[in-house]
Design a protein around this motif. Structure first.
Motif, PDB file in Angstrom:
ATOM      1  N   ARG A   1       0.837  -1.209   0.000  1.00 26.40           N
ATOM      2  CA  ARG A   1       0.000   0.000   0.000  1.00 26.40           C
ATOM      3  C   ARG A   1       0.864   1.247   0.000  1.00 26.40           C
ATOM      4  N   VAL A   2       1.960   1.229   0.761  1.00 25.72           N
ATOM      5  CA  VAL A   2       2.849   2.390   0.815  1.00 25.72           C
ATOM      6  C   VAL A   2       3.528   2.600  -0.532  1.00 25.72           C
ATOM      7  N   LEU A   3       4.027   1.532  -1.161  1.00 29.48           N
ATOM      8  CA  LEU A   3       4.643   1.653  -2.485  1.00 29.48           C
ATOM      9  C   LEU A   3       3.669   2.257  -3.493  1.00 29.48           C
ATOM     10  N   ALA A   8       8.593   8.431  -8.840  1.00 31.41           N
ATOM     11  CA  ALA A   8       7.491   7.606  -9.352  1.00 31.41           C
ATOM     12  C   ALA A   8       8.014   6.432 -10.174  1.00 31.41           C
ATOM     13  N   ALA A   9       9.007   6.683 -11.018  1.00 34.52           N
ATOM     14  CA  ALA A   9       9.566   5.610 -11.848  1.00 34.52           C
ATOM     15  C   ALA A   9      10.254   4.555 -10.987  1.00 34.52           C
ATOM     16  N   ALA A  10      10.990   4.999  -9.990  1.00 32.43           N
ATOM     17  CA  ALA A  10      11.665   4.041  -9.106  1.00 32.43           C
ATOM     18  C   ALA A  10      10.659   3.176  -8.365  1.00 32.43           C
ATOM     19  N   MET A  38       7.561  -1.907  -7.740  1.00 34.86           N
ATOM     20  CA  MET A  38       6.300  -2.652  -7.734  1.00 34.86           C
ATOM     21  C   MET A  38       6.326  -3.774  -8.764  1.00 34.86           C
ATOM     22  N   VAL A  39       6.882  -3.510  -9.930  1.00 35.91           N
ATOM     23  CA  VAL A  39       6.979  -4.563 -10.946  1.00 35.91           C
ATOM     24  C   VAL A  39       7.844  -5.709 -10.426  1.00 35.91           C
ATOM     25  N   THR A  86      -2.613  -3.819 -19.739  1.00 37.98           N
ATOM     26  CA  THR A  86      -2.716  -2.423 -19.304  1.00 37.98           C
ATOM     27  C   THR A  86      -1.450  -2.005 -18.563  1.00 37.98           C
ATOM     28  N   ALA A  87      -0.936  -2.882 -17.715  1.00 42.56           N
ATOM     29  CA  ALA A  87       0.297  -2.577 -16.980  1.00 42.56           C
ATOM     30  C   ALA A  87       1.475  -2.430 -17.939  1.00 42.56           C
TER      31      ALA A  87
END
Length: 142
Positions: A41-43, A80-82, A87-88, A116-117
């Motif tokens: 959730r934090v990520l 955001a990218a990191a 997450m991936v 979509t991802a």
């Protein structure tokens, strides 16, 4: 506003639209945080907040040409990218210590919209590229 700067705002907005679609289709909005770890959730919260803040700062840069907002947009974008990459890496299937042996079925509510991802990640890579090109070439700066 320079054409390349405008293109970066448009591509970033498309990335955000795919991200919102991903949030809705993956159930992060409708089902909430049930069954998800606090770390997940934090990520997700940091990723979404940084991406939205970056888009806001970058759009403000595109309108005003202020150097500080361009740098703020870039910093938010990097965060955001990191977090997106984290997450991936965290949610990809694997055989490591935290791997889930079960594969969720579509009917069990475990469906994840992979296409979509993938499009979201491709658009995000394009966003990062465009923003870096705009910053490194100094487009729009007086």
């Amino acid at each position: 506003m320079e054409a390349l700067t405008l293109a970066s705002v448009v591509v970033w907005s498309v990335t955000a639209a795919f991200g919102l679609t991903l949030l809705i289709r993956a159930g992060a909005i409708s089902r909430g945080p049930r069954g998800r770890s606090k770390r997940r959730r934090v990520l997700l919260a940091i990723h979404v907040t940084a991406a939205a803040g970056g888009l806001l700062a970058w759009t403000w840069y595109a309108v005003t040409g202020l150097w500080a907002t361009a740098i703020a947009g870039l910093v938010f974008l990097v965060v955001a990218a990191a977090h997106g990459l984290l997450m991936v890496a965290r949610w990809s299937p694997g055989h490591g210590r935290h791997a889930n042996a079960e594969r969720p079925s579509r009917s069990a509510g475990g469906y994840f919209p992979v296409h979509t991802a993938t499009v979201h990640a491709m658009a995000a890579a394009s966003t990062v590229t465009l923003v870096l090109v705009v910053i490194l070439t100094g487009h729009g700066w007086s």
